[in-house]
Design a protein around this motif. Structure first.
Motif, PDB file in Angstrom:
ATOM      1  N   THR A 175      12.855   0.184   5.875  1.00 13.60           N
ATOM      2  CA  THR A 175      11.947   0.551   5.274  1.00 13.60           C
ATOM      3  C   THR A 175      12.390   1.388   4.099  1.00 13.60           C
ATOM      4  O   THR A 175      13.292   1.806   3.978  1.00 13.60           O
ATOM      5  CB  THR A 175      11.141   1.838   6.092  1.00 13.60           C
ATOM      6  N   ALA A 176      11.366   1.530   2.959  1.00 10.70           N
ATOM      7  CA  ALA A 176      11.546   2.376   1.733  1.00 10.70           C
ATOM      8  C   ALA A 176      11.123   3.814   2.157  1.00 10.70           C
ATOM      9  O   ALA A 176      10.185   3.957   3.058  1.00 10.70           O
ATOM     10  CB  ALA A 176      10.928   2.009   0.773  1.00 10.70           C
ATOM     11  N   PRO A 177      11.536   4.859   1.543  1.00  6.34           N
ATOM     12  CA  PRO A 177      10.664   6.182   1.825  1.00  6.34           C
ATOM     13  C   PRO A 177       9.315   6.406   1.408  1.00  6.34           C
ATOM     14  O   PRO A 177       8.987   5.661   0.422  1.00  6.34           O
ATOM     15  CB  PRO A 177      11.691   7.213   0.839  1.00  6.34           C
ATOM     16  N   GLY A 178       8.772   6.811   2.200  1.00  4.62           N
ATOM     17  CA  GLY A 178       7.071   6.704   1.753  1.00  4.62           C
ATOM     18  C   GLY A 178       6.526   5.491   2.129  1.00  4.62           C
ATOM     19  O   GLY A 178       5.394   5.124   1.966  1.00  4.62           O
ATOM     20  N   ASP A 179       7.199   4.372   2.930  1.00  3.80           N
ATOM     21  CA  ASP A 179       6.720   2.960   3.396  1.00  3.80           C
ATOM     22  C   ASP A 179       5.610   3.301   4.347  1.00  3.80           C
ATOM     23  O   ASP A 179       5.649   3.970   5.169  1.00  3.80           O
ATOM     24  CB  ASP A 179       7.634   2.186   3.754  1.00  3.80           C
ATOM     25  N   GLU A 180       4.488   2.396   4.175  1.00  6.55           N
ATOM     26  CA  GLU A 180       3.658   2.372   5.272  1.00  6.55           C
ATOM     27  C   GLU A 180       3.766   0.947   5.863  1.00  6.55           C
ATOM     28  O   GLU A 180       3.943  -0.138   5.138  1.00  6.55           O
ATOM     29  CB  GLU A 180       2.233   2.335   4.609  1.00  6.55           C
ATOM     30  N   PHE A 225       4.946  12.774   5.721  1.00  8.55           N
ATOM     31  CA  PHE A 225       4.212  12.591   4.157  1.00  8.55           C
ATOM     32  C   PHE A 225       5.155  11.486   3.441  1.00  8.55           C
ATOM     33  O   PHE A 225       4.778  10.213   3.058  1.00  8.55           O
ATOM     34  CB  PHE A 225       3.884  13.610   3.369  1.00  8.55           C
ATOM     35  N   ILE A 226       6.548  11.772   3.589  1.00  5.41           N
ATOM     36  CA  ILE A 226       7.448  10.840   2.809  1.00  5.41           C
ATOM     37  C   ILE A 226       8.168   9.826   3.853  1.00  5.41           C
ATOM     38  O   ILE A 226       8.718   8.822   3.625  1.00  5.41           O
ATOM     39  CB  ILE A 226       8.428  11.798   1.973  1.00  5.41           C
ATOM     40  N   ILE A 233      10.530   9.942   6.008  1.00  7.23           N
ATOM     41  CA  ILE A 233      12.113   9.824   6.467  1.00  7.23           C
ATOM     42  C   ILE A 233      12.058   9.713   7.675  1.00  7.23           C
ATOM     43  O   ILE A 233      11.652  10.471   8.552  1.00  7.23           O
ATOM     44  CB  ILE A 233      12.822  11.238   5.826  1.00  7.23           C
ATOM     45  N   ARG A 287      10.932  -3.872  -2.637  1.00  6.85           N
ATOM     46  CA  ARG A 287      10.179  -2.862  -2.213  1.00  6.85           C
ATOM     47  C   ARG A 287      10.903  -1.535  -1.999  1.00  6.85           C
ATOM     48  O   ARG A 287      10.842  -0.540  -2.323  1.00  6.85           O
ATOM     49  CB  ARG A 287       9.238  -3.059  -1.367  1.00  6.85           C
ATOM     50  N   ILE A 288      12.123  -1.896  -1.108  1.00  8.75           N
ATOM     51  CA  ILE A 288      12.853  -0.992  -0.379  1.00  8.75           C
ATOM     52  C   ILE A 288      13.883  -0.481  -1.334  1.00  8.75           C
ATOM     53  O   ILE A 288      14.215   0.815  -1.433  1.00  8.75           O
ATOM     54  CB  ILE A 288      13.457  -1.710   1.021  1.00  8.75           C
ATOM     55  N   LEU A 335       3.959   3.245  -4.415  1.00  5.85           N
ATOM     56  CA  LEU A 335       4.838   3.545  -3.257  1.00  5.85           C
ATOM     57  C   LEU A 335       5.626   4.776  -4.023  1.00  5.85           C
ATOM     58  O   LEU A 335       5.782   5.996  -3.831  1.00  5.85           O
ATOM     59  CB  LEU A 335       5.824   2.588  -3.040  1.00  5.85           C
ATOM     60  N   LEU A 372       5.433   8.834  -3.412  1.00  6.18           N
ATOM     61  CA  LEU A 372       6.445   9.849  -3.405  1.00  6.18           C
ATOM     62  C   LEU A 372       6.561  10.930  -4.127  1.00  6.18           C
ATOM     63  O   LEU A 372       6.919  12.155  -4.008  1.00  6.18           O
ATOM     64  CB  LEU A 372       7.771   8.996  -3.388  1.00  6.18           C
TER      65      LEU A 372
END
Lengths: 134, 217
Positions: free
Chosen positions: A16-21, A82-83, A85, B34-35, B190, B194
């Motif tokens: 996952t990336a930060p903020g990922d859905e 929200f983010i 993490i 994306r990551i 994204l 953030l």
């Protein structure tokens, strides 16, 4: 590389990336609930921050500490809800970057306050009057 | 078959052949774009937060240097600060809903949530600008004292970030309108989400340190 692999949740949930859905159209309610929980917790902490000092509930000298603890708790709520993490394996990079950022923030703020209060202490007779010479 | 096994042996993590196969800890090859984009933007945000920490330190050091002028206790209106906090928190929530709508590819809900984010952000900015205008018209502008210089720098810098965020928000609405939920647009979304959430985190520190501790401590 096939679609079956790309949509295998056991693979995606670790990356996952930060903020990922993680929504493919079916998890909308789950996502909204996550943000709602974050909103309620953050609003609660904000209301307590604003009401606590005026309410005469706590020992007055403890108010700054209480406010800072409430603020850090609310930052944690924002980071988690929200983010997004998390402690998942591929979030390690994001958490490590965050930890380094937090370290620098504490060094800069804490170090500045420490040094400046020492200097003010050492120069106590000078403060306020600012008169030089005899 | 033997050839594939040999290849896998030489290149156990399939470097350069990632995309959707990563299972954490680098297994399965490099992470998807994306990551990597999210990680890079996260590092930018942390450096932005480090910059704000320097402004916070400056403010904390100068907060008592009022040069005979007004202190925070005399200046700050906590009801205004509470309203700003509510606007920004709800705006952050609306931004989260916009992320969900985009992930679910619902253009209508995306536009509605982004409009709410924008209106709430503008409400925050309007309150902050009116507060600044009130201070300046009362003769308590940034040149009045070291305390007010630090105050206007710290709070104004956050306000500039929010203004830039609103311009970015409008850009993202226009990009989705023109190009749809393409992969590259989703990566920009994204990053925008953030950025917007990080602004709210900085505001938490700001209303605590500047407004609440200014009035009560």
């Amino acid at each position: 590389m096939s679609d079956a692999q790309a949509h295998d949740p056991s693979i995606e949930e670790f990356d996952t990336a930060p903020g990922d859905e993680h929504l493919d159209g079916s998890g909308v309610a789950q996502g909204v609930i996550g943000y709602l929980v974050g909103l309620v917790l953050a609003a609660l902490l904000t209301v307590v921050s604003f009401l606590l000092p005026a309410a005469n509930l706590v020992w007055p000298p403890s108010i700054p500490v209480a406010l800072i603890v409430l603020a850090i708790a609310q930052m944690g709520v924002h980071l988690v809800f929200f983010i997004h993490i998390t402690t998942g394996p591929d979030n390690t990079n994001n958490v490590m970057a965050l930890a380094f950022g937090v370290l620098i923030v504490f060094l800069v703020i804490g170090g500045s306050l420490w040094i400046m209060s020492n200097m003010n202490h050492n120069m106590a007779p000078m403060s306020g009057t600012m008169q030089m010479g005899p | 078959m033997t050839e594939t096994v040999a290849l896998a042996h030489n290149d156990p993590y399939a470097l350069g052949h990632g995309h959707g196969l990563a299972v954490g800890h680098g297994g399965g090859g490099p992470a998807s774009k994306r990551i990597i984009v999210g990680y890079g933007f996260w590092i930018f945000l942390l450096s932005d937060i480090v910059m704000f920490s320097a402004l916070f330190a400056t403010y904390a050091v100068l907060v008592e240097r009022t040069a005979g002028g007004p202190s925070g206790r005399e200046l700050f209106d906590l009801r205004g600060a509470a309203a700003e906090t509510a606007f920004l928190l709800l705006s952050s929530f609306a931004c989260g809903l916009a992320s969900i709508a985009a992930a679910a590819r619902s253009a209508r809900w995306y536009y509605i949530a982004m409009a709410a984010t924008c209106v709430l952000g503008l409400g925050f900015l309007a309150l902050e600008i009116s507060e600044f205008a009130r201070f300046v018209s009362d003769g308590d502008g940034p040149t009045r004292s070291a305390f007010l210089s630090a105050f206007f720098t710290l709070v104004g810098c956050h306000g500039l970030h929010v203004s830039a965020g609103i311009l970015w928000l409008l850009t993202m609405v226009a990009q989705v309108f023109a190009k749809g939920f393409r992969a590259d647009i989703m990566r920009r979304l994204l990053c925008f989400a953030l950025f917007w959430h990080a602004l709210d985190i900085i505001w938490v520190g700001l209303f605590t340190v500047v407004y609440l501790m200014g009035v009560y401590v």
